[in-house]
Design a protein around this motif. Sequence first.
Motif, mmCIF file in Angstrom:
data_model
loop_
_atom_site.group_PDB
_atom_site.id
_atom_site.type_symbol
_atom_site.label_atom_id
_atom_site.label_comp_id
_atom_site.label_asym_id
_atom_site.label_seq_id
_atom_site.Cartn_x
_atom_site.Cartn_y
_atom_site.Cartn_z
ATOM 1 N N MET A 9 0.838 -1.203 0.000
ATOM 2 C CA MET A 9 0.000 0.000 0.000
ATOM 3 C C MET A 9 0.873 1.252 0.000
ATOM 4 O O MET A 9 0.565 2.223 -0.689
ATOM 5 N N ASP A 10 1.980 1.240 0.751
ATOM 6 C CA ASP A 10 2.881 2.397 0.763
ATOM 7 C C ASP A 10 3.444 2.662 -0.624
ATOM 8 O O ASP A 10 3.536 3.815 -1.056
ATOM 9 N N GLU A 11 3.814 1.606 -1.330
ATOM 10 C CA GLU A 11 4.324 1.773 -2.687
ATOM 11 C C GLU A 11 3.238 2.291 -3.616
ATOM 12 O O GLU A 11 3.501 3.131 -4.485
ATOM 13 N N GLN A 12 2.021 1.791 -3.441
ATOM 14 C CA GLN A 12 0.910 2.246 -4.275
ATOM 15 C C GLN A 12 0.653 3.735 -4.037
ATOM 16 O O GLN A 12 0.479 4.498 -4.991
ATOM 17 N N LEU A 13 0.643 4.151 -2.777
ATOM 18 C CA LEU A 13 0.422 5.564 -2.469
ATOM 19 C C LEU A 13 1.553 6.430 -3.011
ATOM 20 O O LEU A 13 1.301 7.515 -3.549
ATOM 21 N N ALA A 14 2.781 5.951 -2.913
ATOM 22 C CA ALA A 14 3.920 6.702 -3.452
ATOM 23 C C ALA A 14 3.799 6.838 -4.967
ATOM 24 O O ALA A 14 4.092 7.904 -5.529
ATOM 25 N N GLN A 15 3.350 5.782 -5.618
ATOM 26 C CA GLN A 15 3.173 5.815 -7.071
ATOM 27 C C GLN A 15 2.066 6.798 -7.452
ATOM 28 O O GLN A 15 2.220 7.590 -8.389
ATOM 29 N N ILE A 16 0.964 6.781 -6.721
ATOM 30 C CA ILE A 16 -0.135 7.717 -6.985
ATOM 31 C C ILE A 16 0.343 9.154 -6.796
ATOM 32 O O ILE A 16 0.074 10.028 -7.623
ATOM 33 N N ALA A 17 1.057 9.406 -5.699
ATOM 34 C CA ALA A 17 1.563 10.759 -5.437
ATOM 35 C C ALA A 17 2.489 11.221 -6.560
ATOM 36 O O ALA A 17 2.385 12.363 -7.025
ATOM 37 N N ALA A 18 3.360 10.349 -7.001
ATOM 38 C CA ALA A 18 4.283 10.697 -8.086
ATOM 39 C C ALA A 18 3.520 11.006 -9.372
ATOM 40 O O ALA A 18 3.839 11.970 -10.080
ATOM 41 N N GLN A 19 2.515 10.196 -9.677
ATOM 42 C CA GLN A 19 1.729 10.409 -10.895
ATOM 43 C C GLN A 19 0.953 11.721 -10.824
ATOM 44 O O GLN A 19 0.871 12.460 -11.816
ATOM 45 N N LEU A 20 0.370 12.014 -9.666
ATOM 46 C CA LEU A 20 -0.371 13.270 -9.525
ATOM 47 C C LEU A 20 0.556 14.472 -9.645
ATOM 48 O O LEU A 20 0.212 15.474 -10.290
ATOM 49 N N ASN A 21 1.728 14.392 -9.039
ATOM 50 C CA ASN A 21 2.692 15.487 -9.143
ATOM 51 C C ASN A 21 3.182 15.660 -10.569
ATOM 52 O O ASN A 21 3.358 16.786 -11.048
ATOM 53 N N GLU A 22 3.395 14.563 -11.258
ATOM 54 C CA GLU A 22 3.820 14.626 -12.663
ATOM 55 C C GLU A 22 2.731 15.286 -13.510
ATOM 56 O O GLU A 22 3.014 16.165 -14.328
ATOM 57 N N ALA A 23 1.488 14.882 -13.289
ATOM 58 C CA ALA A 23 0.377 15.468 -14.038
ATOM 59 C C ALA A 23 0.203 16.948 -13.692
ATOM 60 O O ALA A 23 -0.063 17.771 -14.578
ATOM 61 N N ALA A 24 0.380 17.298 -12.425
ATOM 62 C CA ALA A 24 0.207 18.686 -11.991
ATOM 63 C C ALA A 24 1.177 19.627 -12.690
ATOM 64 O O ALA A 24 0.847 20.796 -12.937
ATOM 65 N N ALA A 25 2.349 19.124 -13.038
ATOM 66 C CA ALA A 25 3.337 19.961 -13.718
ATOM 67 C C ALA A 25 2.843 20.435 -15.081
ATOM 68 O O ALA A 25 3.294 21.461 -15.591
#
Length: 81
Positions: A9-25
């Motif tokens: 779950m920690d890896e999944q949340l880290a992946q989601i956070a990374a994807q959202l930050n990438e999209a936000a850029a």
Amino acid sequence: MTSHAPSTMDEQLAQIAAQLNEAAAFVTPEVIRAGRKSAAGTESLAAIEYAINTIGKALVLTDLSIDPEQDAEVLREFRKG
């Protein structure tokens, strides 16, 4: 965005956070203004806003509530709109 399946779950949340930050850029004022000039762009911006609001609502409900099933039901109702 990475396509490897997270194993915890920690890896999944880290992946989601990374994807959202990438999209936000990519969601700059220029992109938003350009998107507002067409029906398709406006629809896409509305979908982005809806997704962000759903995530925010889930985060707040989860922090404030002690009934996970009720949280899930509130989110289902919110998604129905």
